[in-house]
Design an enzyme around this catalytic site. Sequence first.
Site, PDB file in Angstrom:
ATOM      1  N   HIS A  28      67.253  37.446  70.840  1.00  0.00           N
ATOM      2  CA  HIS A  28      66.074  38.306  70.832  1.00  0.00           C
ATOM      3  C   HIS A  28      65.377  38.374  72.184  1.00  0.00           C
ATOM      4  CE1 HIS A  28      62.920  35.093  70.493  1.00  0.00           C
ATOM      5  NE2 HIS A  28      63.812  34.449  69.769  1.00  0.00           N
ATOM      6  N   ASP A  76      62.964  30.393  74.949  1.00  0.00           N
ATOM      7  CA  ASP A  76      63.099  31.086  73.667  1.00  0.00           C
ATOM      8  C   ASP A  76      62.627  32.536  73.886  1.00  0.00           C
ATOM      9  OD1 ASP A  76      63.034  31.949  71.029  1.00  0.00           O
ATOM     10  OD2 ASP A  76      61.310  30.730  70.475  1.00  0.00           O
ATOM     11  N   GLU A 103      61.750  39.598  66.822  1.00  0.00           N
ATOM     12  CA  GLU A 103      62.276  38.452  66.068  1.00  0.00           C
ATOM     13  C   GLU A 103      61.149  37.500  65.684  1.00  0.00           C
ATOM     14  OE1 GLU A 103      63.640  34.470  65.185  1.00  0.00           O
ATOM     15  OE2 GLU A 103      62.449  35.043  66.941  1.00  0.00           O
ATOM     16  N   GLU A 104      60.172  37.336  66.574  1.00  0.00           N
ATOM     17  CA  GLU A 104      59.091  36.374  66.320  1.00  0.00           C
ATOM     18  C   GLU A 104      58.162  36.819  65.193  1.00  0.00           C
ATOM     19  OE1 GLU A 104      59.072  33.526  67.485  1.00  0.00           O
ATOM     20  OE2 GLU A 104      60.070  33.500  69.429  1.00  0.00           O
ATOM     21  N   GLU A 158      69.979  31.021  69.533  1.00  0.00           N
ATOM     22  CA  GLU A 158      68.584  30.618  69.576  1.00  0.00           C
ATOM     23  C   GLU A 158      68.417  29.321  70.356  1.00  0.00           C
ATOM     24  OE1 GLU A 158      65.609  31.260  68.979  1.00  0.00           O
ATOM     25  OE2 GLU A 158      65.475  32.929  67.582  1.00  0.00           O
ATOM     26  N   HIS A 178      58.715  26.515  71.362  1.00  0.00           N
ATOM     27  CA  HIS A 178      57.462  27.256  71.256  1.00  0.00           C
ATOM     28  C   HIS A 178      56.369  26.653  72.127  1.00  0.00           C
ATOM     29  CE1 HIS A 178      58.000  30.034  67.519  1.00  0.00           C
ATOM     30  NE2 HIS A 178      59.096  29.970  68.265  1.00  0.00           N
TER      31      HIS A 178
END
Length: 363
Positions: free
Chosen positions: A68, A192, A225-226, A248, A329
């Site tokens: 993503h 990410d 995606e998030e 990922e 994250h």
Amino acid sequence: MAVDEQDYRTLLQELLLAYGPCGQEDAVREVCRRELAPIVDETWVDTAGNLVGVLRGGDGPAVRVMAHMDELSMLVKRVDPDGILHLTPLGTMYPGNFGLGPVAVLGSHTTVCGVLALGSEHTTHESTRIWRTKPDQGDKALDWPDVYVFTGLTSDELTQAGVAAGTRVCVERTRRTLTEVGHDYLGCYFLDDRAAVTALLMCAAELSSGPAPTGDVYFVFTVNEELGGLGGTYASRTLPGELTLALEVGPTEPEYGTSVHGGPIVAYGDAMCIYDRDVADGLMDVARGLELHPQSAVLGAFESDASHSKANGACARAGLLCLPTLSTHGYEVIARSAIPDMAAVLTRFLGGPGPDSRPTASQ
């Protein structure tokens, strides 16, 4: 084909500097399109905003592989008369994940530099919003209603810049520089999913330079995606094939038995679905054959484009391959070899060259 470490790091740094908030991934998409178009048979952007490239293969089943483009970001909730911005998150994170500091407010006419702020620590209980977040006072975890963005501009000036409710806000570029950590690790915000995007582009280059893969491969660089895997689910529903494989970051924590020092993480399940056993076993076998010491995991509080696709009935089969990542994250850390290792596993899994052609990072 050997992959020079500096080449992939240069591309990764360019991707990290490109702003890609949910629903506004244009800058990241253009970098990916530039890299992808010369090495696949066809590229296009679908109606959801995903960048898709197809490499034609043999008569085997088609596979969709996804990474993503969007990043954790913020959304302007309201603009005060004095130019102060109040925010809501785009994705699962809290102000502490990013820390206080400069942010880019992506106005429709002008990008404005602001500062994510809490206020002075030199305050008493009269400043309730600040007081309650102090560990020795209210001890309330810092959350989005507690912080704001100082812009130094009036509300009229912000209107002229195109800043209003719904404007995206990102961590500013000065805080997005790839950093050497120890001898063997790299750190930055937004690995990410820019690290996995880099690995997917490396895999596409590797496959295009060798024998055709066993079936058509759709390289999908997804949006949103998030916020529930929206782009990936759409691509799974509209592109050929039964299998969706997501790339990922993967959490490295004792509860999963995973480590940032280890090899690629192969997921057997997450919060949204159980991944197909034969797909996960196949990824493990490939990684073992490449002597990469893969780590199997069942992940909680984790979702991917593939698990959202399967949970929503958009694909029949799903798999997940992760780069071992510290502090997902947050300010994320990966091994220098993690990106080429992921590319090597994916290339071999899709029917590409064998272990002796594995991309390696020069040490």
